[in-house]
Design an enzyme around this catalytic site. Structure first.
Site, PDB file in Angstrom:
ATOM      1  N   LYS A  13       6.130   0.100  -3.515  1.00 11.45           N
ATOM      2  CA  LYS A  13       7.113  -0.856  -4.051  1.00 11.45           C
ATOM      3  C   LYS A  13       8.427  -0.815  -3.269  1.00 11.45           C
ATOM      4  O   LYS A  13       8.958  -1.845  -2.906  1.00 11.45           O
ATOM      5  CB  LYS A  13       7.426  -0.556  -5.525  1.00 11.45           C
ATOM      6  CG  LYS A  13       6.285  -0.819  -6.477  1.00 11.45           C
ATOM      7  CD  LYS A  13       6.745  -0.792  -7.931  1.00 11.45           C
ATOM      8  CE  LYS A  13       7.324   0.546  -8.357  1.00 11.45           C
ATOM      9  NZ  LYS A  13       6.363   1.664  -8.326  1.00 11.45           N
ATOM     10  N   ARG A  88      10.348  -1.105 -16.978  1.00 16.60           N
ATOM     11  CA  ARG A  88       9.277  -0.124 -16.866  1.00 16.60           C
ATOM     12  C   ARG A  88       8.588   0.113 -18.201  1.00 16.60           C
ATOM     13  O   ARG A  88       7.734   0.974 -18.307  1.00 16.60           O
ATOM     14  CB  ARG A  88       9.862   1.182 -16.382  1.00 16.60           C
ATOM     15  CG  ARG A  88       9.075   1.770 -15.203  1.00 16.60           C
ATOM     16  CD  ARG A  88       9.884   2.904 -14.675  1.00 16.60           C
ATOM     17  NE  ARG A  88       9.284   3.694 -13.666  1.00 16.60           N
ATOM     18  CZ  ARG A  88       9.682   3.697 -12.402  1.00 16.60           C
ATOM     19  NH1 ARG A  88      10.591   2.859 -11.984  1.00 16.60           N
ATOM     20  NH2 ARG A  88       9.151   4.539 -11.562  1.00 16.60           N
ATOM     21  N   ARG A 127       4.571  11.547   1.396  1.00 18.87           N
ATOM     22  CA  ARG A 127       5.708  10.651   1.591  1.00 18.87           C
ATOM     23  C   ARG A 127       6.974  11.429   1.982  1.00 18.87           C
ATOM     24  O   ARG A 127       7.279  12.465   1.418  1.00 18.87           O
ATOM     25  CB  ARG A 127       5.941   9.900   0.275  1.00 18.87           C
ATOM     26  CG  ARG A 127       7.102   8.966   0.271  1.00 18.87           C
ATOM     27  CD  ARG A 127       6.936   7.926  -0.798  1.00 18.87           C
ATOM     28  NE  ARG A 127       7.239   8.397  -2.131  1.00 18.87           N
ATOM     29  CZ  ARG A 127       7.259   7.591  -3.196  1.00 18.87           C
ATOM     30  NH1 ARG A 127       6.956   6.306  -3.054  1.00 18.87           N
ATOM     31  NH2 ARG A 127       7.547   8.062  -4.377  1.00 18.87           N
ATOM     32  N   ARG A 161      10.852  13.810  -2.105  1.00 23.15           N
ATOM     33  CA  ARG A 161      11.497  13.697  -3.415  1.00 23.15           C
ATOM     34  C   ARG A 161      11.002  14.794  -4.347  1.00 23.15           C
ATOM     35  O   ARG A 161       9.812  15.107  -4.361  1.00 23.15           O
ATOM     36  CB  ARG A 161      11.149  12.332  -4.027  1.00 23.15           C
ATOM     37  CG  ARG A 161      12.196  11.293  -3.752  1.00 23.15           C
ATOM     38  CD  ARG A 161      11.749   9.917  -4.139  1.00 23.15           C
ATOM     39  NE  ARG A 161      11.262   9.807  -5.513  1.00 23.15           N
ATOM     40  CZ  ARG A 161      10.896   8.670  -6.067  1.00 23.15           C
ATOM     41  NH1 ARG A 161      10.964   7.534  -5.382  1.00 23.15           N
ATOM     42  NH2 ARG A 161      10.458   8.631  -7.301  1.00 23.15           N
ATOM     43  N   ARG A 172       3.697  10.965 -13.761  1.00 26.01           N
ATOM     44  CA  ARG A 172       4.275   9.634 -13.568  1.00 26.01           C
ATOM     45  C   ARG A 172       3.198   8.553 -13.658  1.00 26.01           C
ATOM     46  O   ARG A 172       3.439   7.454 -14.166  1.00 26.01           O
ATOM     47  CB  ARG A 172       5.009   9.566 -12.215  1.00 26.01           C
ATOM     48  CG  ARG A 172       6.353  10.308 -12.250  1.00 26.01           C
ATOM     49  CD  ARG A 172       6.874  10.625 -10.865  1.00 26.01           C
ATOM     50  NE  ARG A 172       7.108   9.462 -10.052  1.00 26.01           N
ATOM     51  CZ  ARG A 172       7.108   9.470  -8.711  1.00 26.01           C
ATOM     52  NH1 ARG A 172       6.889  10.594  -8.043  1.00 26.01           N
ATOM     53  NH2 ARG A 172       7.336   8.363  -8.053  1.00 26.01           N
TER      54      ARG A 172
HETATM   55  P1  AMP Z   1      11.216   5.278  -8.803  1.00 22.26           P
HETATM   56  O1  AMP Z   1      12.121   5.564  -7.658  1.00 22.26           O
HETATM   57  O2  AMP Z   1      11.164   3.827  -9.186  1.00 22.26           O
HETATM   58  O3  AMP Z   1       9.853   5.883  -8.608  1.00 22.26           O
HETATM   59  O4  AMP Z   1      11.862   6.022 -10.073  1.00 22.26           O
HETATM   60  C1  AMP Z   1      12.000   7.425 -10.120  1.00 22.26           C
HETATM   61  C2  AMP Z   1      12.215   7.889 -11.544  1.00 22.26           C
HETATM   62  O5  AMP Z   1      13.416   7.299 -12.069  1.00 22.26           O
HETATM   63  C3  AMP Z   1      11.124   7.479 -12.526  1.00 22.26           C
HETATM   64  O6  AMP Z   1      10.005   8.359 -12.505  1.00 22.26           O
HETATM   65  C4  AMP Z   1      11.893   7.555 -13.858  1.00 22.26           C
HETATM   66  O7  AMP Z   1      12.084   8.897 -14.265  1.00 22.26           O
HETATM   67  C5  AMP Z   1      13.260   7.012 -13.460  1.00 22.26           C
HETATM   68  N1  AMP Z   1      13.316   5.534 -13.626  1.00 22.26           N
HETATM   69  C6  AMP Z   1      13.406   4.583 -12.648  1.00 22.26           C
HETATM   70  N2  AMP Z   1      13.443   3.347 -13.184  1.00 22.26           N
HETATM   71  C7  AMP Z   1      13.375   3.518 -14.530  1.00 22.26           C
HETATM   72  C8  AMP Z   1      13.342   2.616 -15.633  1.00 22.26           C
HETATM   73  N3  AMP Z   1      13.369   1.287 -15.462  1.00 22.26           N
HETATM   74  N4  AMP Z   1      13.265   3.146 -16.886  1.00 22.26           N
HETATM   75  C9  AMP Z   1      13.251   4.480 -17.079  1.00 22.26           C
HETATM   76  N5  AMP Z   1      13.237   5.382 -16.090  1.00 22.26           N
HETATM   77  C10 AMP Z   1      13.301   4.918 -14.815  1.00 22.26           C
END
Ligand code: AMP
Length: 217
Positions: A13, A88, A127, A161, A172
């Site tokens: 994404k 989400r 990654r 990360r 996740r």
């Molecule tokens: P990402 O970089 O999109 O994979 O997001 C990393 C982490 O941030 C996720 O695993 C969640 O813990 C948190 N996170 C990101 N976006 C959201 C969201 N819309 N709602 C809740 N937690 C989020």
């Protein structure tokens, strides 16, 4: 255009969002990036979000929705945006519907990136992300940087990360199936979903996505 990008962790994404946003001249808004920036700056919001993120859980809606809305209402997003990682869950999707409605706006498309589950864990485990710019993404096998640990684009340090370790990735993925996947039905009911395969080279997927979005306009 106002677009939401959905797909499991590891679907690409962030990588696709960066290219698509550039092609469409709209900002790429990633709630994950916004949280990581808040954490590294040590803000109150970052402190609240940190434990949820490191355990692979969702940050509570009352923190997330306000943060996303603040970003979506910045001047650069007046003519559109590409949301990556938000909404989400269904309650965030409903909140977004309401926020857009009250601003007399609507979504144009929800782009759903499909990728097989076993592929996801391998993609994430390898990654490596640039500390300067999270859209500079590499992979130890599929997209090696020229110099190990160094970003080809800007020379920044590459890192893994904290929430990309296998145990957290599985958590996740669980959260994705349970909480996030239902938003696809929410948006199907609005006729907004376009699904594409996220397999193949990065530029092939971008091309597929652009064609799907054009067909949708
Ligand atoms: P990402 O970089 O999109 O994979 O997001 C990393 C982490 O941030 C996720 O695993 C969640 O813990 C948190 N996170 C990101 N976006 C959201 C969201 N819309 N709602 C809740 N937690 C989020």
């Amino acid at each position: 255009m106002r677009i939401v990008l959905v797909g499991p962790p590891g679907a690409g994404k962030g990588t696709q969002a960066a290219f698509l946003a550039k092609n469409l001249s709209i900002p790429h808004i990633s709630t994950g990036d916004l949280f990581r920036a808040n954490i590294s700056q040590g803000t109150e919001l970052g402190k609240r979000a940190k434990a949820f993120i490191s355990e692979g859980n969702l940050v509570p809606d009352e923190v997330t929705i306000g943060m996303a809305h603040d970003r979506m209402t910045q001047p650069d997003a007046a003519n559109g945006f590409l949301l990556d990682g938000f909404p989400r869950n269904v309650s965030q999707a409903e909140a977004l519907d309401e926020l857009l409605k009250s601003d007399s706006q609507k979504l144009d498309a929800v782009l759903d990136l499909e990728v097989p589950e076993d592929e996801v864990v391998e993609r994430i485990a390898g990654r490596r992300i640039c500390r300067n710019d999270s859209s500079h993404v590499f992979h130890v096998t599929y997209s090696k940087p020229k110099v190990e640990g160094v970003c080809d684009v800007c020379g920044g340090e590459l890192y893994t990360r904290g929430d990309d370790k296998e145990e957290t990735v599985r958590k996740r993925l669980d959260v994705y199936h349970r909480e996030t996947e239902p938003i696809i039905d929410h948006y199907k009911a609005q006729g907004l979903v376009v699904t594409i395969s996220a397999l193949g080279k990065v530029d092939e997927v971008t091309k597929r996505a652009m064609e799907a979005l054009k067909g949708d306009k």
